[in-house]
Design a protein around this motif. Structure first.
Motif, PDB file in Angstrom:
ATOM      1  N   ASP A  21      44.918  53.249  34.633  1.00 19.71           N
ATOM      2  CA  ASP A  21      43.699  52.464  34.473  1.00 19.71           C
ATOM      3  C   ASP A  21      43.185  51.897  35.790  1.00 19.71           C
ATOM      4  OD1 ASP A  21      43.697  52.923  31.786  1.00 19.71           O
ATOM      5  OD2 ASP A  21      44.551  50.986  31.220  1.00 19.71           O
ATOM      6  N   LEU A  22      43.967  52.036  36.847  1.00 14.02           N
ATOM      7  CA  LEU A  22      43.534  51.538  38.147  1.00 14.02           C
ATOM      8  C   LEU A  22      42.495  52.467  38.759  1.00 14.02           C
ATOM      9  CD1 LEU A  22      46.910  50.425  39.786  1.00 14.02           C
ATOM     10  CD2 LEU A  22      45.183  48.970  38.704  1.00 14.02           C
ATOM     11  N   ALA A  23      41.629  51.895  39.567  1.00 19.83           N
ATOM     12  CA  ALA A  23      40.667  52.705  40.314  1.00 19.83           C
ATOM     13  C   ALA A  23      41.429  53.624  41.273  1.00 19.83           C
ATOM     14  CB  ALA A  23      39.712  51.806  41.088  1.00 19.83           C
ATOM     15  N   PRO A  24      40.884  54.815  41.541  1.00 17.86           N
ATOM     16  CA  PRO A  24      41.605  55.779  42.388  1.00 17.86           C
ATOM     17  C   PRO A  24      42.015  55.215  43.745  1.00 17.86           C
ATOM     18  CG  PRO A  24      39.703  56.813  41.350  1.00 17.86           C
ATOM     19  CD  PRO A  24      39.603  55.351  41.057  1.00 17.86           C
ATOM     20  N   ASN A  25      41.167  54.377  44.330  1.00 15.96           N
ATOM     21  CA  ASN A  25      41.450  53.850  45.667  1.00 15.96           C
ATOM     22  C   ASN A  25      41.730  52.353  45.632  1.00 15.96           C
ATOM     23  OD1 ASN A  25      40.962  56.409  46.893  1.00 15.96           O
ATOM     24  ND2 ASN A  25      38.755  56.020  46.762  1.00 15.96           N
ATOM     25  N   ALA A  26      42.350  51.875  44.553  1.00 14.75           N
ATOM     26  CA  ALA A  26      42.661  50.450  44.442  1.00 14.75           C
ATOM     27  C   ALA A  26      43.539  50.016  45.608  1.00 14.75           C
ATOM     28  CB  ALA A  26      43.358  50.170  43.118  1.00 14.75           C
ATOM     29  N   PRO A  27      43.136  48.964  46.337  1.00 12.53           N
ATOM     30  CA  PRO A  27      43.923  48.526  47.497  1.00 12.53           C
ATOM     31  C   PRO A  27      45.171  47.760  47.069  1.00 12.53           C
ATOM     32  CG  PRO A  27      42.087  47.053  47.180  1.00 12.53           C
ATOM     33  CD  PRO A  27      41.927  48.140  46.151  1.00 12.53           C
ATOM     34  N   ASP A  28      46.118  47.651  47.970  1.00 19.33           N
ATOM     35  CA  ASP A  28      47.324  46.871  47.693  1.00 19.33           C
ATOM     36  C   ASP A  28      47.054  45.371  47.778  1.00 19.33           C
ATOM     37  OD1 ASP A  28      48.872  49.132  47.313  1.00 19.33           O
ATOM     38  OD2 ASP A  28      49.319  49.310  49.456  1.00 19.33           O
ATOM     39  N   SER A  29      46.051  44.991  48.523  1.00 23.64           N
ATOM     40  CA  SER A  29      45.725  43.576  48.641  1.00 23.64           C
ATOM     41  C   SER A  29      44.253  43.413  48.969  1.00 23.64           C
ATOM     42  CB  SER A  29      46.581  42.905  49.724  1.00 23.64           C
ATOM     43  OG  SER A  29      46.366  43.540  50.979  1.00 23.64           O
ATOM     44  N   TYR A  30      43.755  42.219  48.690  1.00 22.69           N
ATOM     45  CA  TYR A  30      42.329  41.955  48.888  1.00 22.69           C
ATOM     46  C   TYR A  30      42.121  40.470  49.173  1.00 22.69           C
ATOM     47  CZ  TYR A  30      37.368  41.503  48.055  1.00 22.69           C
ATOM     48  OH  TYR A  30      36.044  41.235  48.205  1.00 22.69           O
ATOM     49  N   SER A  31      41.262  40.145  50.106  1.00 19.11           N
ATOM     50  CA  SER A  31      40.921  38.768  50.431  1.00 19.11           C
ATOM     51  C   SER A  31      39.493  38.482  49.974  1.00 19.11           C
ATOM     52  CB  SER A  31      41.028  38.542  51.945  1.00 19.11           C
ATOM     53  OG  SER A  31      40.664  37.217  52.269  1.00 19.11           O
TER      54      SER A  31
ATOM     55  N   THR B  88      31.609  39.442  44.719  1.00 19.53           N
ATOM     56  CA  THR B  88      31.413  39.196  43.295  1.00 19.53           C
ATOM     57  C   THR B  88      32.601  39.759  42.538  1.00 19.53           C
ATOM     58  OG1 THR B  88      30.281  41.275  42.834  1.00 19.53           O
ATOM     59  CG2 THR B  88      28.912  39.416  43.567  1.00 19.53           C
ATOM     60  N   LEU B  89      32.897  39.139  41.395  1.00 16.28           N
ATOM     61  CA  LEU B  89      34.033  39.616  40.613  1.00 16.28           C
ATOM     62  C   LEU B  89      33.764  40.957  39.953  1.00 16.28           C
ATOM     63  CD1 LEU B  89      35.430  36.357  39.046  1.00 16.28           C
ATOM     64  CD2 LEU B  89      36.415  37.775  40.820  1.00 16.28           C
ATOM     65  N   TRP B  90      32.494  41.286  39.719  1.00 13.88           N
ATOM     66  CA  TRP B  90      32.178  42.621  39.203  1.00 13.88           C
ATOM     67  C   TRP B  90      32.669  43.672  40.197  1.00 13.88           C
ATOM     68  CZ3 TRP B  90      30.193  44.843  34.835  1.00 13.88           C
ATOM     69  CH2 TRP B  90      29.803  46.187  34.938  1.00 13.88           C
ATOM     70  N   ALA B  91      32.345  43.472  41.455  1.00  7.88           N
ATOM     71  CA  ALA B  91      32.753  44.433  42.475  1.00  7.88           C
ATOM     72  C   ALA B  91      34.266  44.411  42.664  1.00  7.88           C
ATOM     73  CB  ALA B  91      32.044  44.128  43.791  1.00  7.88           C
ATOM     74  N   ILE B  92      34.873  43.209  42.619  1.00 10.44           N
ATOM     75  CA  ILE B  92      36.324  43.116  42.784  1.00 10.44           C
ATOM     76  C   ILE B  92      37.031  43.813  41.629  1.00 10.44           C
ATOM     77  CG2 ILE B  92      38.272  41.523  42.871  1.00 10.44           C
ATOM     78  CD1 ILE B  92      36.440  39.540  44.298  1.00 10.44           C
ATOM     79  N   SER B  93      36.547  43.606  40.406  1.00  9.01           N
ATOM     80  CA  SER B  93      37.150  44.267  39.251  1.00  9.01           C
ATOM     81  C   SER B  93      36.986  45.775  39.356  1.00  9.01           C
ATOM     82  CB  SER B  93      36.507  43.762  37.959  1.00  9.01           C
ATOM     83  OG  SER B  93      37.126  44.333  36.839  1.00  9.01           O
ATOM     84  N   GLY B  94      35.808  46.220  39.799  1.00  3.20           N
ATOM     85  CA  GLY B  94      35.599  47.651  39.992  1.00  3.20           C
ATOM     86  C   GLY B  94      36.448  48.219  41.110  1.00  3.20           C
ATOM     87  N   LEU B  95      36.860  47.350  42.024  1.00  2.00           N
ATOM     88  CA  LEU B  95      37.713  47.781  43.113  1.00  2.00           C
ATOM     89  C   LEU B  95      39.115  48.110  42.608  1.00  2.00           C
ATOM     90  CD1 LEU B  95      37.609  47.994  46.287  1.00  2.00           C
ATOM     91  CD2 LEU B  95      38.611  45.720  46.313  1.00  2.00           C
ATOM     92  N   PHE B  96      39.594  47.313  41.631  1.00  2.80           N
ATOM     93  CA  PHE B  96      40.948  47.509  41.116  1.00  2.80           C
ATOM     94  C   PHE B  96      40.993  48.349  39.838  1.00  2.80           C
ATOM     95  CE2 PHE B  96      41.582  43.678  43.718  1.00  2.80           C
ATOM     96  CZ  PHE B  96      42.736  44.039  44.402  1.00  2.80           C
ATOM     97  N   LEU B  97      39.969  48.254  38.981  1.00  2.60           N
ATOM     98  CA  LEU B  97      39.981  48.934  37.687  1.00  2.60           C
ATOM     99  C   LEU B  97      38.872  49.974  37.604  1.00  2.60           C
ATOM    100  CD1 LEU B  97      40.495  45.865  35.321  1.00  2.60           C
ATOM    101  CD2 LEU B  97      42.225  47.539  35.993  1.00  2.60           C
ATOM    102  N   LYS B  98      39.081  50.986  36.777  1.00  5.59           N
ATOM    103  CA  LYS B  98      38.075  52.024  36.614  1.00  5.59           C
ATOM    104  C   LYS B  98      36.832  51.497  35.904  1.00  5.59           C
ATOM    105  CE  LYS B  98      41.281  55.960  36.478  1.00  5.59           C
ATOM    106  NZ  LYS B  98      41.819  57.062  35.648  1.00  5.59           N
ATOM    107  N   SER B  99      36.997  50.550  34.990  1.00  9.97           N
ATOM    108  CA  SER B  99      35.877  50.008  34.209  1.00  9.97           C
ATOM    109  C   SER B  99      35.685  48.539  34.545  1.00  9.97           C
ATOM    110  CB  SER B  99      36.144  50.176  32.712  1.00  9.97           C
ATOM    111  OG  SER B  99      36.364  51.542  32.394  1.00  9.97           O
ATOM    112  N   PRO B 100      34.667  48.163  35.302  1.00  8.27           N
ATOM    113  CA  PRO B 100      34.503  46.777  35.745  1.00  8.27           C
ATOM    114  C   PRO B 100      34.348  45.777  34.604  1.00  8.27           C
ATOM    115  CG  PRO B 100      33.146  48.245  37.059  1.00  8.27           C
ATOM    116  CD  PRO B 100      33.682  49.067  35.925  1.00  8.27           C
TER     117      PRO B 100
END
Length: 407
Positions: A52-62, A68-80
Motif C-alpha cells: 500500500d506504500l507509494a513506490p518511492n516512499a521515503p524512509d524519512s520526511y521533515s 500539505t498533508l495531502w501531498a505528504i500522504s500521497g508521498l507515503f501512500l498510493k491513495s492520498p
C-alpha cells in the motif's frame, strides 16, 4: 539518511481550515468520526502492508512550512485520501491529525511486510555517527496559526465567504437596491444607497429591511443569478449568483405621511438606507441583498464516501471558462440530499471517444472505454449542488464529465 522535501501546492489531508474573525485561516480542534478513528486504531496496531506504500516512499520526511498533508500522504501512500491509515501509522505521536506543524519529523519503519510511520526515529545500536552542535536560541510562534491548512486558501476562500448558490424564490424576493445618492449609476465602497425589501410588484412578498434589534444589519450583495442545470435531465438544480460586495444597514424601511397638492395626507414608502462597505466590483440599482450568514468554522477531512455516489460536473466557475484545470472550482449535480459532505473525494471520469473503426470495412461506430482523469474534493454542499476543487487532473475537465467513488 534524512530526506527533506520542498513545498507542496496540493491539498492537505487532515488539518483544519476555518475562517477566523479577521478573515484569515486558523487551525481548530475538530472531531474525528468513529469510522476514521477505528481505521486509525487498527492500523496503529498492525501498520499498513508494504504493497500500500507509494513506490518511492521515503524512509524519512521533515515537515516544512508550505507542505500539505495531502501531498505528504500521497508521498507515503498510493491513495492520498486514505489519510486515517497514515494517521494510524503514527497514532501515538499524532493524537490530533488536524494539528500537524512544520518541523515535525516523520520516519517510516518497515518490518515483517508492514510499515509504521513515527515522529521519532527508532534507536539504533552503537554510537551516533553524526555530530549535532546545539546553541541556545529562542523562538515564539502561535501554534494555532502555524498548522498546515486543509485546502489552498487562495483557491476556495471566496467560496467560503460568498454563498454562491441561492434559491430562486429567495433571490427573487430578496431586498434590492432602488436608488443611489445624486443619481449615481455605479456604487463603490463608502457610497450610500437606498434599498427596499418589503414590496415586490405592489405585493408584500419580501422581507422588510428593519434596523430593530435582532434583525439582520449586514448584507451581501449579488446580481445575475444564472440557472445551473443537470447536464442530462436539464433540470434546474439551483441558481449561481454573482457576488459584488457587502453593505450595512444604516436606517430601516418606513413610511411617511406626505400632503399632496390638495393638502390630503398620502402614505409614501421611505426605503432603507444602506452604506456600501466593500465591493468586488461596482454595484448598481437592481442588485440584491442577502443577510450575512453566521460565521462557520469548517474542517475538511478528505475521505471516500461510505456509499456509492456518482454524478456529473454542472459548470466550471469563472467567466468564459470551459475547461477546468488543477486547483480550479467546479459545481457538481449532487448535494446534501444525495449524501455528499465536505471532504468527500471523488474520481473524475473522462468519457471515451466515439469514432469509426477504419480497420473494419463496414466502418462501424465504436466507443473507447471511459478513463479515470483525476480527483476532485467537495468543500461546500447545498441541497442539490456542491462545489468541489479539482485536486489532480490528467486532461482538462469539462461540463458533463462524470465522477464516481475513488475506490
Amino acid at each position: 539518511m534524512h530526506i527533506i522535501f520542498g513545498r507542496f501546492s496540493q491539498i492537505s489531508i487532515a488539518a483544519a481550515l476555518c475562517l477566523g474573525a479577521s478573515g484569515g485561516l486558523q487551525a481548530q480542534n475538530f472531531p474525528i468520526s468513529a469510522g476514521q478513528k477505528a481505521t486509525a486504531t487498527q492500523v496503529a496496531q498492525t501498520g499498513v502492508p508494504l504493497s500500500d506504500l507509494a513506490p518511492n516512499a521515503p524512509d524519512s520526511y521533515s515537515v516544512r512550512r508550505g507542505d500539505t498533508l495531502w501531498a505528504i500522504s500521497g508521498l507515503f501512500l498510493k491513495s492520498p485520501w486514505r489519510w486515517p491509515e497514515l494517521w494510524g501509522m503514527n497514532l501515538q505521536d499524532i493524537r490530533n491529525p488536524h494539528l500537524i506543524y512544520p518541523g515535525q519529523q516523520l520516519y517510516l519503519e518497515k518490518a515483517n511486510g508492514r510499515a509504521i510511520l513515527r515522529t521519532r526515529q527508532a534507536s539504533a545500536d552503537g554510537p551516533p555517527t553524526d555530530t549535532l552542535r546545539v546553541s541556545p536560541r529562542t523562538r515564539f510562534e502561535s501554534l494555532a496559526d502555524a498548522s498546515i491548512p486543509t485546502l489552498s486558501p487562495n483557491a476556495i476562500e471566496p467560496f467560503l465567504a460568498e454563498p454562491m448558490i441561492v434559491d430562486e424564490i429567495a433571490f427573487a424576493t430578496a431586498p434590492r437596491i432602488v436608488a443611489a445618492q445624486e443619481g449615481r449609476v455605479l456604487l463603490s465602497r463608502g457610497d450610500r444607497a437606498y434599498a427596499r425589501g418589503e414590496y415586490v410588484g405592489g405585493e408584500v412578498r419580501g422581507v422588510r429591511l428593519s434596523d430593530a434589534k435582532g434583525d439582520p444589519q449586514a448584507f451581501r450583495v449579488f446580481r445575475n443569478a444564472k440557472p445551473l442545470k443537470d447536464p442530462t435531465t436539464q433540470q434546474i438544480l439551483g441558481y449561481e449568483a454573482q457576488y459584488v460586495g457587502k453593505a450595512e444597514l444604516a436606517r430601516g424601511e418606513s413610511t411617511a405621511q406626505i400632503p399632496d397638492k390638495n393638502g390630503e395626507l398620502k402614505t409614501e414608502i421611505v426605503p432603507a438606507t444602506i452604506d456600501i462597505v466593500s465591493t468586488k466590483e461596482e454595484m448598481r440599482v437592481g442588485d440584491r441583498l442577502m443577510a450575512e450568514p453566521p460565521r462557520e468554522f469548517l474542517s475538511y477531512v478528505p475521505h471516500a464516501p461510505a456509499s456509492t455516489i456518482s454524478g456529473q460536473i454542472v459548470s466550471v466557475y469563472g467567466n468564459a471558462v470551459a475547461i477546468a484545470a488543477e486547483n480550479q472550482v467546479v459545481a457538481i449535480n449532487r448535494g446534501r440530499k444525495d449524501g455528499l459532505e465536505r471532504g468527500h473525494v471523488m474520481a473524475i471520469i473522462k468519457d471515451g471517444e466515439r469514432l469509426l473503426d477504419k480497420t473494419d470495412s463496414a466502418r462501424p461506430q465504436i466507443k473507447l472505454p471511459n478513463e479515470r482523469n483525476g480527483l476532485l474534493m467537495v468543500f461546500r454542499t447545498f441541497e442539490n449542488l456542491s462545489y468541489a476543487l479539482v485536486l489532480q487532473v490528467t486532461d482538462g475537465v469539462k461540463v458533463g464529465d462524470r465522477f464516481v467513488n475513488p475506490n
